[in-house]
Design an enzyme around this catalytic site. Structure first.
Site, PDB file in Angstrom:
ATOM      1  CE  LYS A  62      -3.878   1.711   2.760  1.00  0.00           C
ATOM      2  NZ  LYS A  62      -4.892   1.734   3.911  1.00  0.00           N
ATOM      3  CB  SER A 132      -7.927   3.495   2.958  1.00  0.00           C
ATOM      4  OG  SER A 132      -7.111   2.630   3.857  1.00  0.00           O
ATOM      5  CB  SER A 156      -8.592   0.268   5.515  1.00  0.00           C
ATOM      6  OG  SER A 156      -9.326   1.308   5.589  1.00  0.00           O
TER       7      SER A 156
END
Length: 414
Positions: A62, A132, A156
């Site tokens: 990420k 996210s 997330s």
């Protein structure tokens, strides 16, 4: 192909350490133009790793996880960014020590909040992959990497795993280091990962924590499973209700004792407490970014920070004290009543549209409690879209939770 099988092929001389890397690059060339899971890819083929539990396994990170050799933009679209960090995040070093190969940075929402990036759901390109950790979930679901990392502050990991139809694991809070990963709400932020195989979730946990290998149990006889989603007063979509019912049947067929889990009325307040803790801490953590770049930030992120700036410390303290007390209550429940909890991962399938990432409602309370959570991609809803359910364990009993899940996934079709 899973990680253990690839290791066996390497040991037998049937594969080379970079074989999986090259297969993933071919897959990326096919799927990335439509899914758009990647912020940046490694510019060159790495050196073959010599050893490790993750030897030769390509992974995605990420884009809030700092690296020396790749840029980081934190999902900001350009108003923040660095061509490379002074040092790698601890996770990057731990992965490389275990032989993993960093494929690149995956798309994140803006500073890991709600403003979406470019990523689309591989199962339906008109729908969100969740957030996210959008790119990490989508990259795994599209077969572009077998393993990708994200973070969870509200929902997330679990929510995008459910929407994209992959396993998503949020370990116990603080079980794996967040050093070198952009903070949002420090008492909530938790590193986690996505995979297409439960075995790979388990192997990765062992690789990062030095825990013993996690095998399936002989059976689920005597395992106590409590059924309880939080909040309990919200109606779940029919797709999720069916997925929970099917999972319950599957557990019972394997010998588990599945029962409703009574929790006292104080647990109903946890969702709002999580929101308050997140706002209060984000206002501090992102104070510099807000002062310098508020005009460039997404409106929802600005609103959260400004809410946190007005939240009284007494209210934040109340929320944290309630969380401490209810962790103790839940711990007694894990001793006296259940071994794991079965709950909804999300309210339904991935919502249509790319302007939002869905609602983390059914993850917020568990994140505040700091317990390990695992999305199981066991269901399909309308139009064949994925529907997940989550298993939840006691803090620092991650290996027990994963062993139960591995047994569940290996036994029967439900």
């Amino acid at each position: 192909m899973n990680i253990d099988r690839f290791r066996a092929r390497l040991a037998a001389g049937e594969s080379q350490p970079l074989d999986w890397w090259h297969l993933c690059r071919e897959r990326i060339a096919v799927r990335e133009p439509e899914v758009q899971a990647w912020e940046v890819l490694a510019p060159r083929t790495p050196e073959p790793p010599a050893a490790g539990l993750l030897r030769g396994v390509p992974v995605g990170l990420k884009d809030i996880i700092e690296t020396r050799d790749l840029p980081t933009a934190w999902g900001t679209g350009g108003y923040l960014g660095t061509p490379g960090s002074l040092v790698d995040a601890a996770l990057v070093t731990l992965l490389e020590q275990q032989g993993a190969l960093i494929m690149g940075k995956t798309v994140t929402t803006e500073l890991a909040y709600f403003t979406p990036g470019k990523t689309r759901n591989p199962h339906d390109l008109t729908r969100t992959p969740g957030g996210s950790s959008s790119g990490s979930a989508a990259a795994v679901a599209a077969g572009m990497v077998p393993l990708a990392f994200g973070t969870q502050t509200a929902g997330s990991i679990i929510r995008p795993a459910s929407y994209c139809g992959v396993f998503g694991f949020k370990p116990t809070f603080d079980a794996v280091s967040l050093a070198g990963i952009k903070s949002f709400a420090p008492s909530l932020d938790t590193l986690g990962w996505f995979a297409n195989h439960i075995e790979d979730i388990c192997t990765t946990f062992s690789a990062l924590t030095r825990a013993p290998a996690i095998d399936a149990l002989p059976s689920l006889d005597g395992v106590r499973v409590g059924v309880r989603s939080l909040p309990s007063d919200r109606v779940l979509d029919a797709d999720v209700q069916r997925a929970l019912a099917r999972t319950r049947i599957r557990l019972e067929r394997l010998g588990a004792n599945v029962v409703p889990l009574p929790l006292d009325e104080r647990f109903a307040a946890l969702v709002e407490y999580q929101k308050e803790v997140m706002a209060y801490e984000a206002a501090q953590t992102l104070a510099s970014e807000h002062r310098q770049h508020a005009d460039s930030m997404g409106p929802r992120l600005v609103a959260l920070i400004e809410e946190g700036q007005t939240l009284p410390y007494a209210r934040y303290r109340q929320a944290q004290q309630a969380a401490i007390e209810l962790r103790q209550v839940l711990s007694r429940g894990f001793v006296d009543a259940v071994d794991v909890i079965l709950a909804a991962s999300a309210q339904g399938v991935a919502p249509e549209g790319l302007q939002a990432t869905g609602d983390p409602l059914f993850c917020r309370a568990w994140t505040l409690l700091g317990v390990p959570c695992l999305n199981l991609p066991l269901g399909r809803g309308h139009q064949g879209l994925p529907v997940g359910v989550q298993l939840i364990g006691e803090r620092f009993q991650d290996d027990r939770l994963l062993a139960i899940a591995r047994t569940l996934m290996g036994g029967g079709s439900g």
